[in-house]
Structure formats: structure tokens, C-alpha cells
Scaffold this motif. Structure first.
Motif, PDB file in Angstrom:
ATOM      1  N   GLY A 242      36.470  44.939  51.938  1.00 37.50           N
ATOM      2  CA  GLY A 242      37.122  46.244  52.026  1.00 37.50           C
ATOM      3  C   GLY A 242      38.561  46.140  52.480  1.00 37.50           C
ATOM      4  N   CYS A 243      38.814  45.308  53.491  1.00 37.02           N
ATOM      5  CA  CYS A 243      40.181  45.080  53.967  1.00 37.02           C
ATOM      6  C   CYS A 243      41.054  44.530  52.847  1.00 37.02           C
ATOM      7  N   THR A 244      40.492  43.571  52.121  1.00 36.38           N
ATOM      8  CA  THR A 244      41.243  42.894  51.066  1.00 36.38           C
ATOM      9  C   THR A 244      41.591  43.851  49.926  1.00 36.38           C
ATOM     10  N   LEU A 245      40.632  44.647  49.482  1.00 36.72           N
ATOM     11  CA  LEU A 245      40.887  45.574  48.384  1.00 36.72           C
ATOM     12  C   LEU A 245      41.933  46.610  48.763  1.00 36.72           C
ATOM     13  N   SER A 246      41.793  47.238  49.927  1.00 43.49           N
ATOM     14  CA  SER A 246      42.750  48.279  50.314  1.00 43.49           C
ATOM     15  C   SER A 246      44.151  47.700  50.489  1.00 43.49           C
ATOM     16  N   SER A 247      44.254  46.479  51.004  1.00 44.53           N
ATOM     17  CA  SER A 247      45.566  45.842  51.158  1.00 44.53           C
ATOM     18  C   SER A 247      46.184  45.512  49.805  1.00 44.53           C
ATOM     19  N   ALA A 248      45.359  45.060  48.869  1.00 42.22           N
ATOM     20  CA  ALA A 248      45.868  44.772  47.526  1.00 42.22           C
ATOM     21  C   ALA A 248      46.363  46.046  46.847  1.00 42.22           C
ATOM     22  N   ILE A 249      45.632  47.137  47.007  1.00 41.11           N
ATOM     23  CA  ILE A 249      46.070  48.414  46.428  1.00 41.11           C
ATOM     24  C   ILE A 249      47.417  48.819  47.020  1.00 41.11           C
ATOM     25  N   ALA A 250      47.571  48.690  48.343  1.00 45.69           N
ATOM     26  CA  ALA A 250      48.847  49.023  48.980  1.00 45.69           C
ATOM     27  C   ALA A 250      49.962  48.143  48.433  1.00 45.69           C
ATOM     28  N   SER A 251      49.671  46.868  48.226  1.00 47.88           N
ATOM     29  CA  SER A 251      50.670  45.946  47.687  1.00 47.88           C
ATOM     30  C   SER A 251      51.094  46.343  46.278  1.00 47.88           C
ATOM     31  N   PHE A 252      50.129  46.680  45.436  1.00 51.10           N
ATOM     32  CA  PHE A 252      50.469  47.055  44.061  1.00 51.10           C
ATOM     33  C   PHE A 252      51.188  48.408  44.002  1.00 51.10           C
ATOM     34  N   LEU A 253      50.889  49.312  44.918  1.00 54.35           N
ATOM     35  CA  LEU A 253      51.656  50.559  45.011  1.00 54.35           C
ATOM     36  C   LEU A 253      53.098  50.255  45.401  1.00 54.35           C
ATOM     37  N   VAL A 263      44.851  50.632  41.687  1.00 56.40           N
ATOM     38  CA  VAL A 263      43.419  50.446  41.931  1.00 56.40           C
ATOM     39  C   VAL A 263      42.838  49.438  40.941  1.00 56.40           C
ATOM     40  N   LYS A 264      43.207  49.559  39.681  1.00 58.44           N
ATOM     41  CA  LYS A 264      42.717  48.633  38.655  1.00 58.44           C
ATOM     42  C   LYS A 264      43.111  47.193  38.992  1.00 58.44           C
ATOM     43  N   LEU A 265      44.361  46.982  39.340  1.00 58.19           N
ATOM     44  CA  LEU A 265      44.838  45.640  39.674  1.00 58.19           C
ATOM     45  C   LEU A 265      44.184  45.136  40.964  1.00 58.19           C
ATOM     46  N   GLY A 266      44.022  46.039  41.923  1.00 58.80           N
ATOM     47  CA  GLY A 266      43.361  45.660  43.166  1.00 58.80           C
ATOM     48  C   GLY A 266      41.914  45.249  42.939  1.00 58.80           C
ATOM     49  N   LYS A 267      41.227  45.980  42.061  1.00 57.07           N
ATOM     50  CA  LYS A 267      39.844  45.632  41.725  1.00 57.07           C
ATOM     51  C   LYS A 267      39.776  44.276  41.034  1.00 57.07           C
ATOM     52  N   GLU A 268      40.705  44.015  40.134  1.00 59.06           N
ATOM     53  CA  GLU A 268      40.721  42.714  39.451  1.00 59.06           C
ATOM     54  C   GLU A 268      40.947  41.592  40.455  1.00 59.06           C
TER      55      GLU A 268
END
Length: 299
Positions: A242-253, A263-268
Motif C-alpha cells: 500500500g505504501c509503495t503504490l500510493s507513493s508511486a501514484i504521487a510520483s507519477f502525478l 494510477v495505471k502507471l502506479g499499478k503497473e
């Protein structure tokens, strides 16, 4: 003749004035996008601040941090939690925002209502462009990470500031005061109630539905629902997902993507980090995901 005295201006006020005047405007080609993680420390390195920094770095942004709590934690569980004094949390936030051009903020573990209030106060002052709120309440091991009395503070003070919140099923149920969904149909039945929360977008994560062959997440906004379906990966090493996904989403934003693309990129990214998790041999319990799978592959 006495000179007129200058009005007192707070550090936060000066920073916000300069930001609005464009003093800190940079393009992606000029500067690496900066993401701030506000969360607790995991001494085992698999979740919390440590996972956030790894995920933000692995997805191409610069990570800075504000620590809200210390945990004595490893792959087998949490044995102790020490909250940081709220005034020192504020001091950390002032230090970061007064110097760094933070584009996106990820919020994780906040421990109690006083820390939530301190974080909300400073975010209202500095007004970062994106806020990804992962309402961390329970660790993978089942240990409670947020005092039950603080849930109302989270809902009233931070949800209205968020760009998107990313609850898993137990966290979504805690926010709504309902039973934990047991199927995708149960998840979809929560859509209207989640839309009633005072926040513009919710990514409801279905990873806890172990009976399902896929891990299905719902991105819910006032006007749309998008399904993000990935094949479930059989592994015991899911600490910090969960930490990893939310951080990746923030990074891609922060890198300029729209929310659905982030979200799509974070999920990948998290899917591949889980798929490569068994390449790591860390601890005796639920090991971490492999944040730097791509770097190791290239090496």
C-alpha cells in the motif's frame, strides 16, 4: 522621522506568495519532480517512509520526508510505536517546504489526532499541487497503526485536502463504519457511500479479496468509476504494497500525469515489484516487494 516597520510575514506565507508569483515554477526538463512523503518509519525497511523513498526514487522522482512516528517493526510484526511531537512534525514540514519545490505529497501513517491536525494545518498553508492520502490504519501483520479516536480527525481534516485517497478494504470499511467487503460486488456496493466522503477521488484497493483470481481496484470519482484489474500474484512477500503504490501514484502525478494515468502507471509498477518480490530473501515473515527490480534486471 521614523521609518514604517515592515509587516510580519510567516515563512509559510512568504513561500506561498513567491510560489503564486511563479518564483518556483520549473519544468520537468529543468528539475526532477519532488515528492514529499509524510509517514512513519519502518525499522525493517519494507514499508512506511523507507518503502516510500524507494518507490518514489524508482519511479523517477526525488523523495524527501517528514517522519510522524517511529515503529519497532520487521517482517513479522510491529512491537512498538512512538509518535513524533506534533510541533516537531510542523518543524520538519516548514524545513522542507521553505526550501524544496514539492509538487506532490504522499501521506501515510499519522498515529494520532494531534499529528493529523499538525499535518493538515501545514498543508493548508503550503497548498501542494497534489496530495495522495493512504489512510494507514492497520499493518499487513494486523497491528493497529492509527488510534481509533483519530479516524474522525482524518476524515474531517485531511480528506478534504486530498487529490485522491487509497484505502484498502479494511480501511475503506473503517472510514465508512461498515463491514469489510468480501467480494467485488461488495466493493461496488460501497461506491455511493465513498462518493459521499469529502474528497474528490478514491482508489479502493481489492487486494484483500483472496478468493478472487484478480486484484481489482476501483478508481471512483463523482462522474466515473474505472476498474484496474491485474492478475493476482502468488507470493508471501507483500509487505509495504500500500505504501509503495500510493507513493508511486504521487510520483507519477508529480511528473505531470493525469490521475487515471498515474494510477495505471502506479499499478503497473507495484505489480512488477510484487512479481519480483521472491527474488529477495528478507526476514522470516511477510517480506517486502522488490522496489528496484528494474535496476537489478539492468545490472
Amino acid at each position: 522621522m521614523q521609518k514604517d516597520s515592515l509587516p510580519e510575514v510567516s515563512l509559510a506565507g512568504l513561500w506561498l506568495f513567491l510560489r503564486r508569483k511563479g518564483a518556483f515554477m520549473v519544468t520537468a526538463s529543468q528539475h526532477t519532480p519532488i515528492v514529499l512523503t509524510i509517514a512513519g518509519s519502518d525499522s525493517g525497511g519494507g514499508a512506511g517512509i523507507q518503502a516510500d523513498i524507494k518507490a518514489i526514487s524508482a519511479t523517477g522522482s526525488y523523495a524527501c520526508s517528514v517522519i510522524t512516528a517511529l515503529t519497532a517493526q520487521n517482517t513479522q510484526g510491529v512491537t512498538g510505536i512512538l509518535g513524533i511531537d506534533p510541533d516537531f512534525v510542523k518543524a520538519q514540514l516548514d524545513a522542507v517546504f521553505s526550501d524544496l519545490n514539492v509538487v506532490a505529497v504522499k501521506i501515510g501513517m499519522l498515529a494520532d489526532a494531534n499529528i493529523i491536525g499538525a499535518v493538515a494545518e501545514k498543508l493548508r498553508e503550503y497548498q501542494p499541487q497534489y496530495i495522495v492520502l493512504d489512510p494507514v490504519m492497520v499493518a499487513t501483520s494486523g497491528d493497529l497503526l492509527l488510534e481509533s479516536s483519530a479516524i474522525d480527525a482524518l476524515k474531517t481534516q485531511l480528506l478534504p485536502l486530498a487529490t485522491v485517497i487509497t484505502p484498502n478494504l479494511p480501511e475503506g470499511a473503517a472510514l465508512l463504519g461498515c463491514d469489510v467487503p468480501q467480494s467485488q460486488q461488495d466493493m461496488e456496493a460501497l461506491i455511493d457511500a465513498l462518493r459521499a466522503l469529502d474528497t474528490p477521488a478514491i482508489l479502493l484497493k481489492g487486494g484483500h479479496l483472496e478468493s478472487e483470481q484478480n486484484s481489482n481496484d476501483l478508481l471512483i470519482t463523482n462522474s466515473d468509476v474505472q476498474f484496474f484489474n491485474t492478475t493476482r500474484i502468488a507470493t508471501n512477500n507483500t509487505h509495504g504494497t500500500g505504501c509503495t503504490l500510493s507513493s508511486a501514484i504521487a510520483s507519477f502525478l508529480a511528473k505531470g500525469n493525469e490521475l487515471d494515468e498515474a494510477v495505471k502507471l502506479g499499478k503497473e509498477y507495484i505489480t512488477q515489484a510484487i512479481a519480483h518480490a521472491d527474488e529477495l530473501k528478507i526476514g522470516k515473515g511477510h517480506g517486502p516487494v522488490h522496489h528496484f527490480y528494474a535496476l537489478n534486471k539492468d545490472a
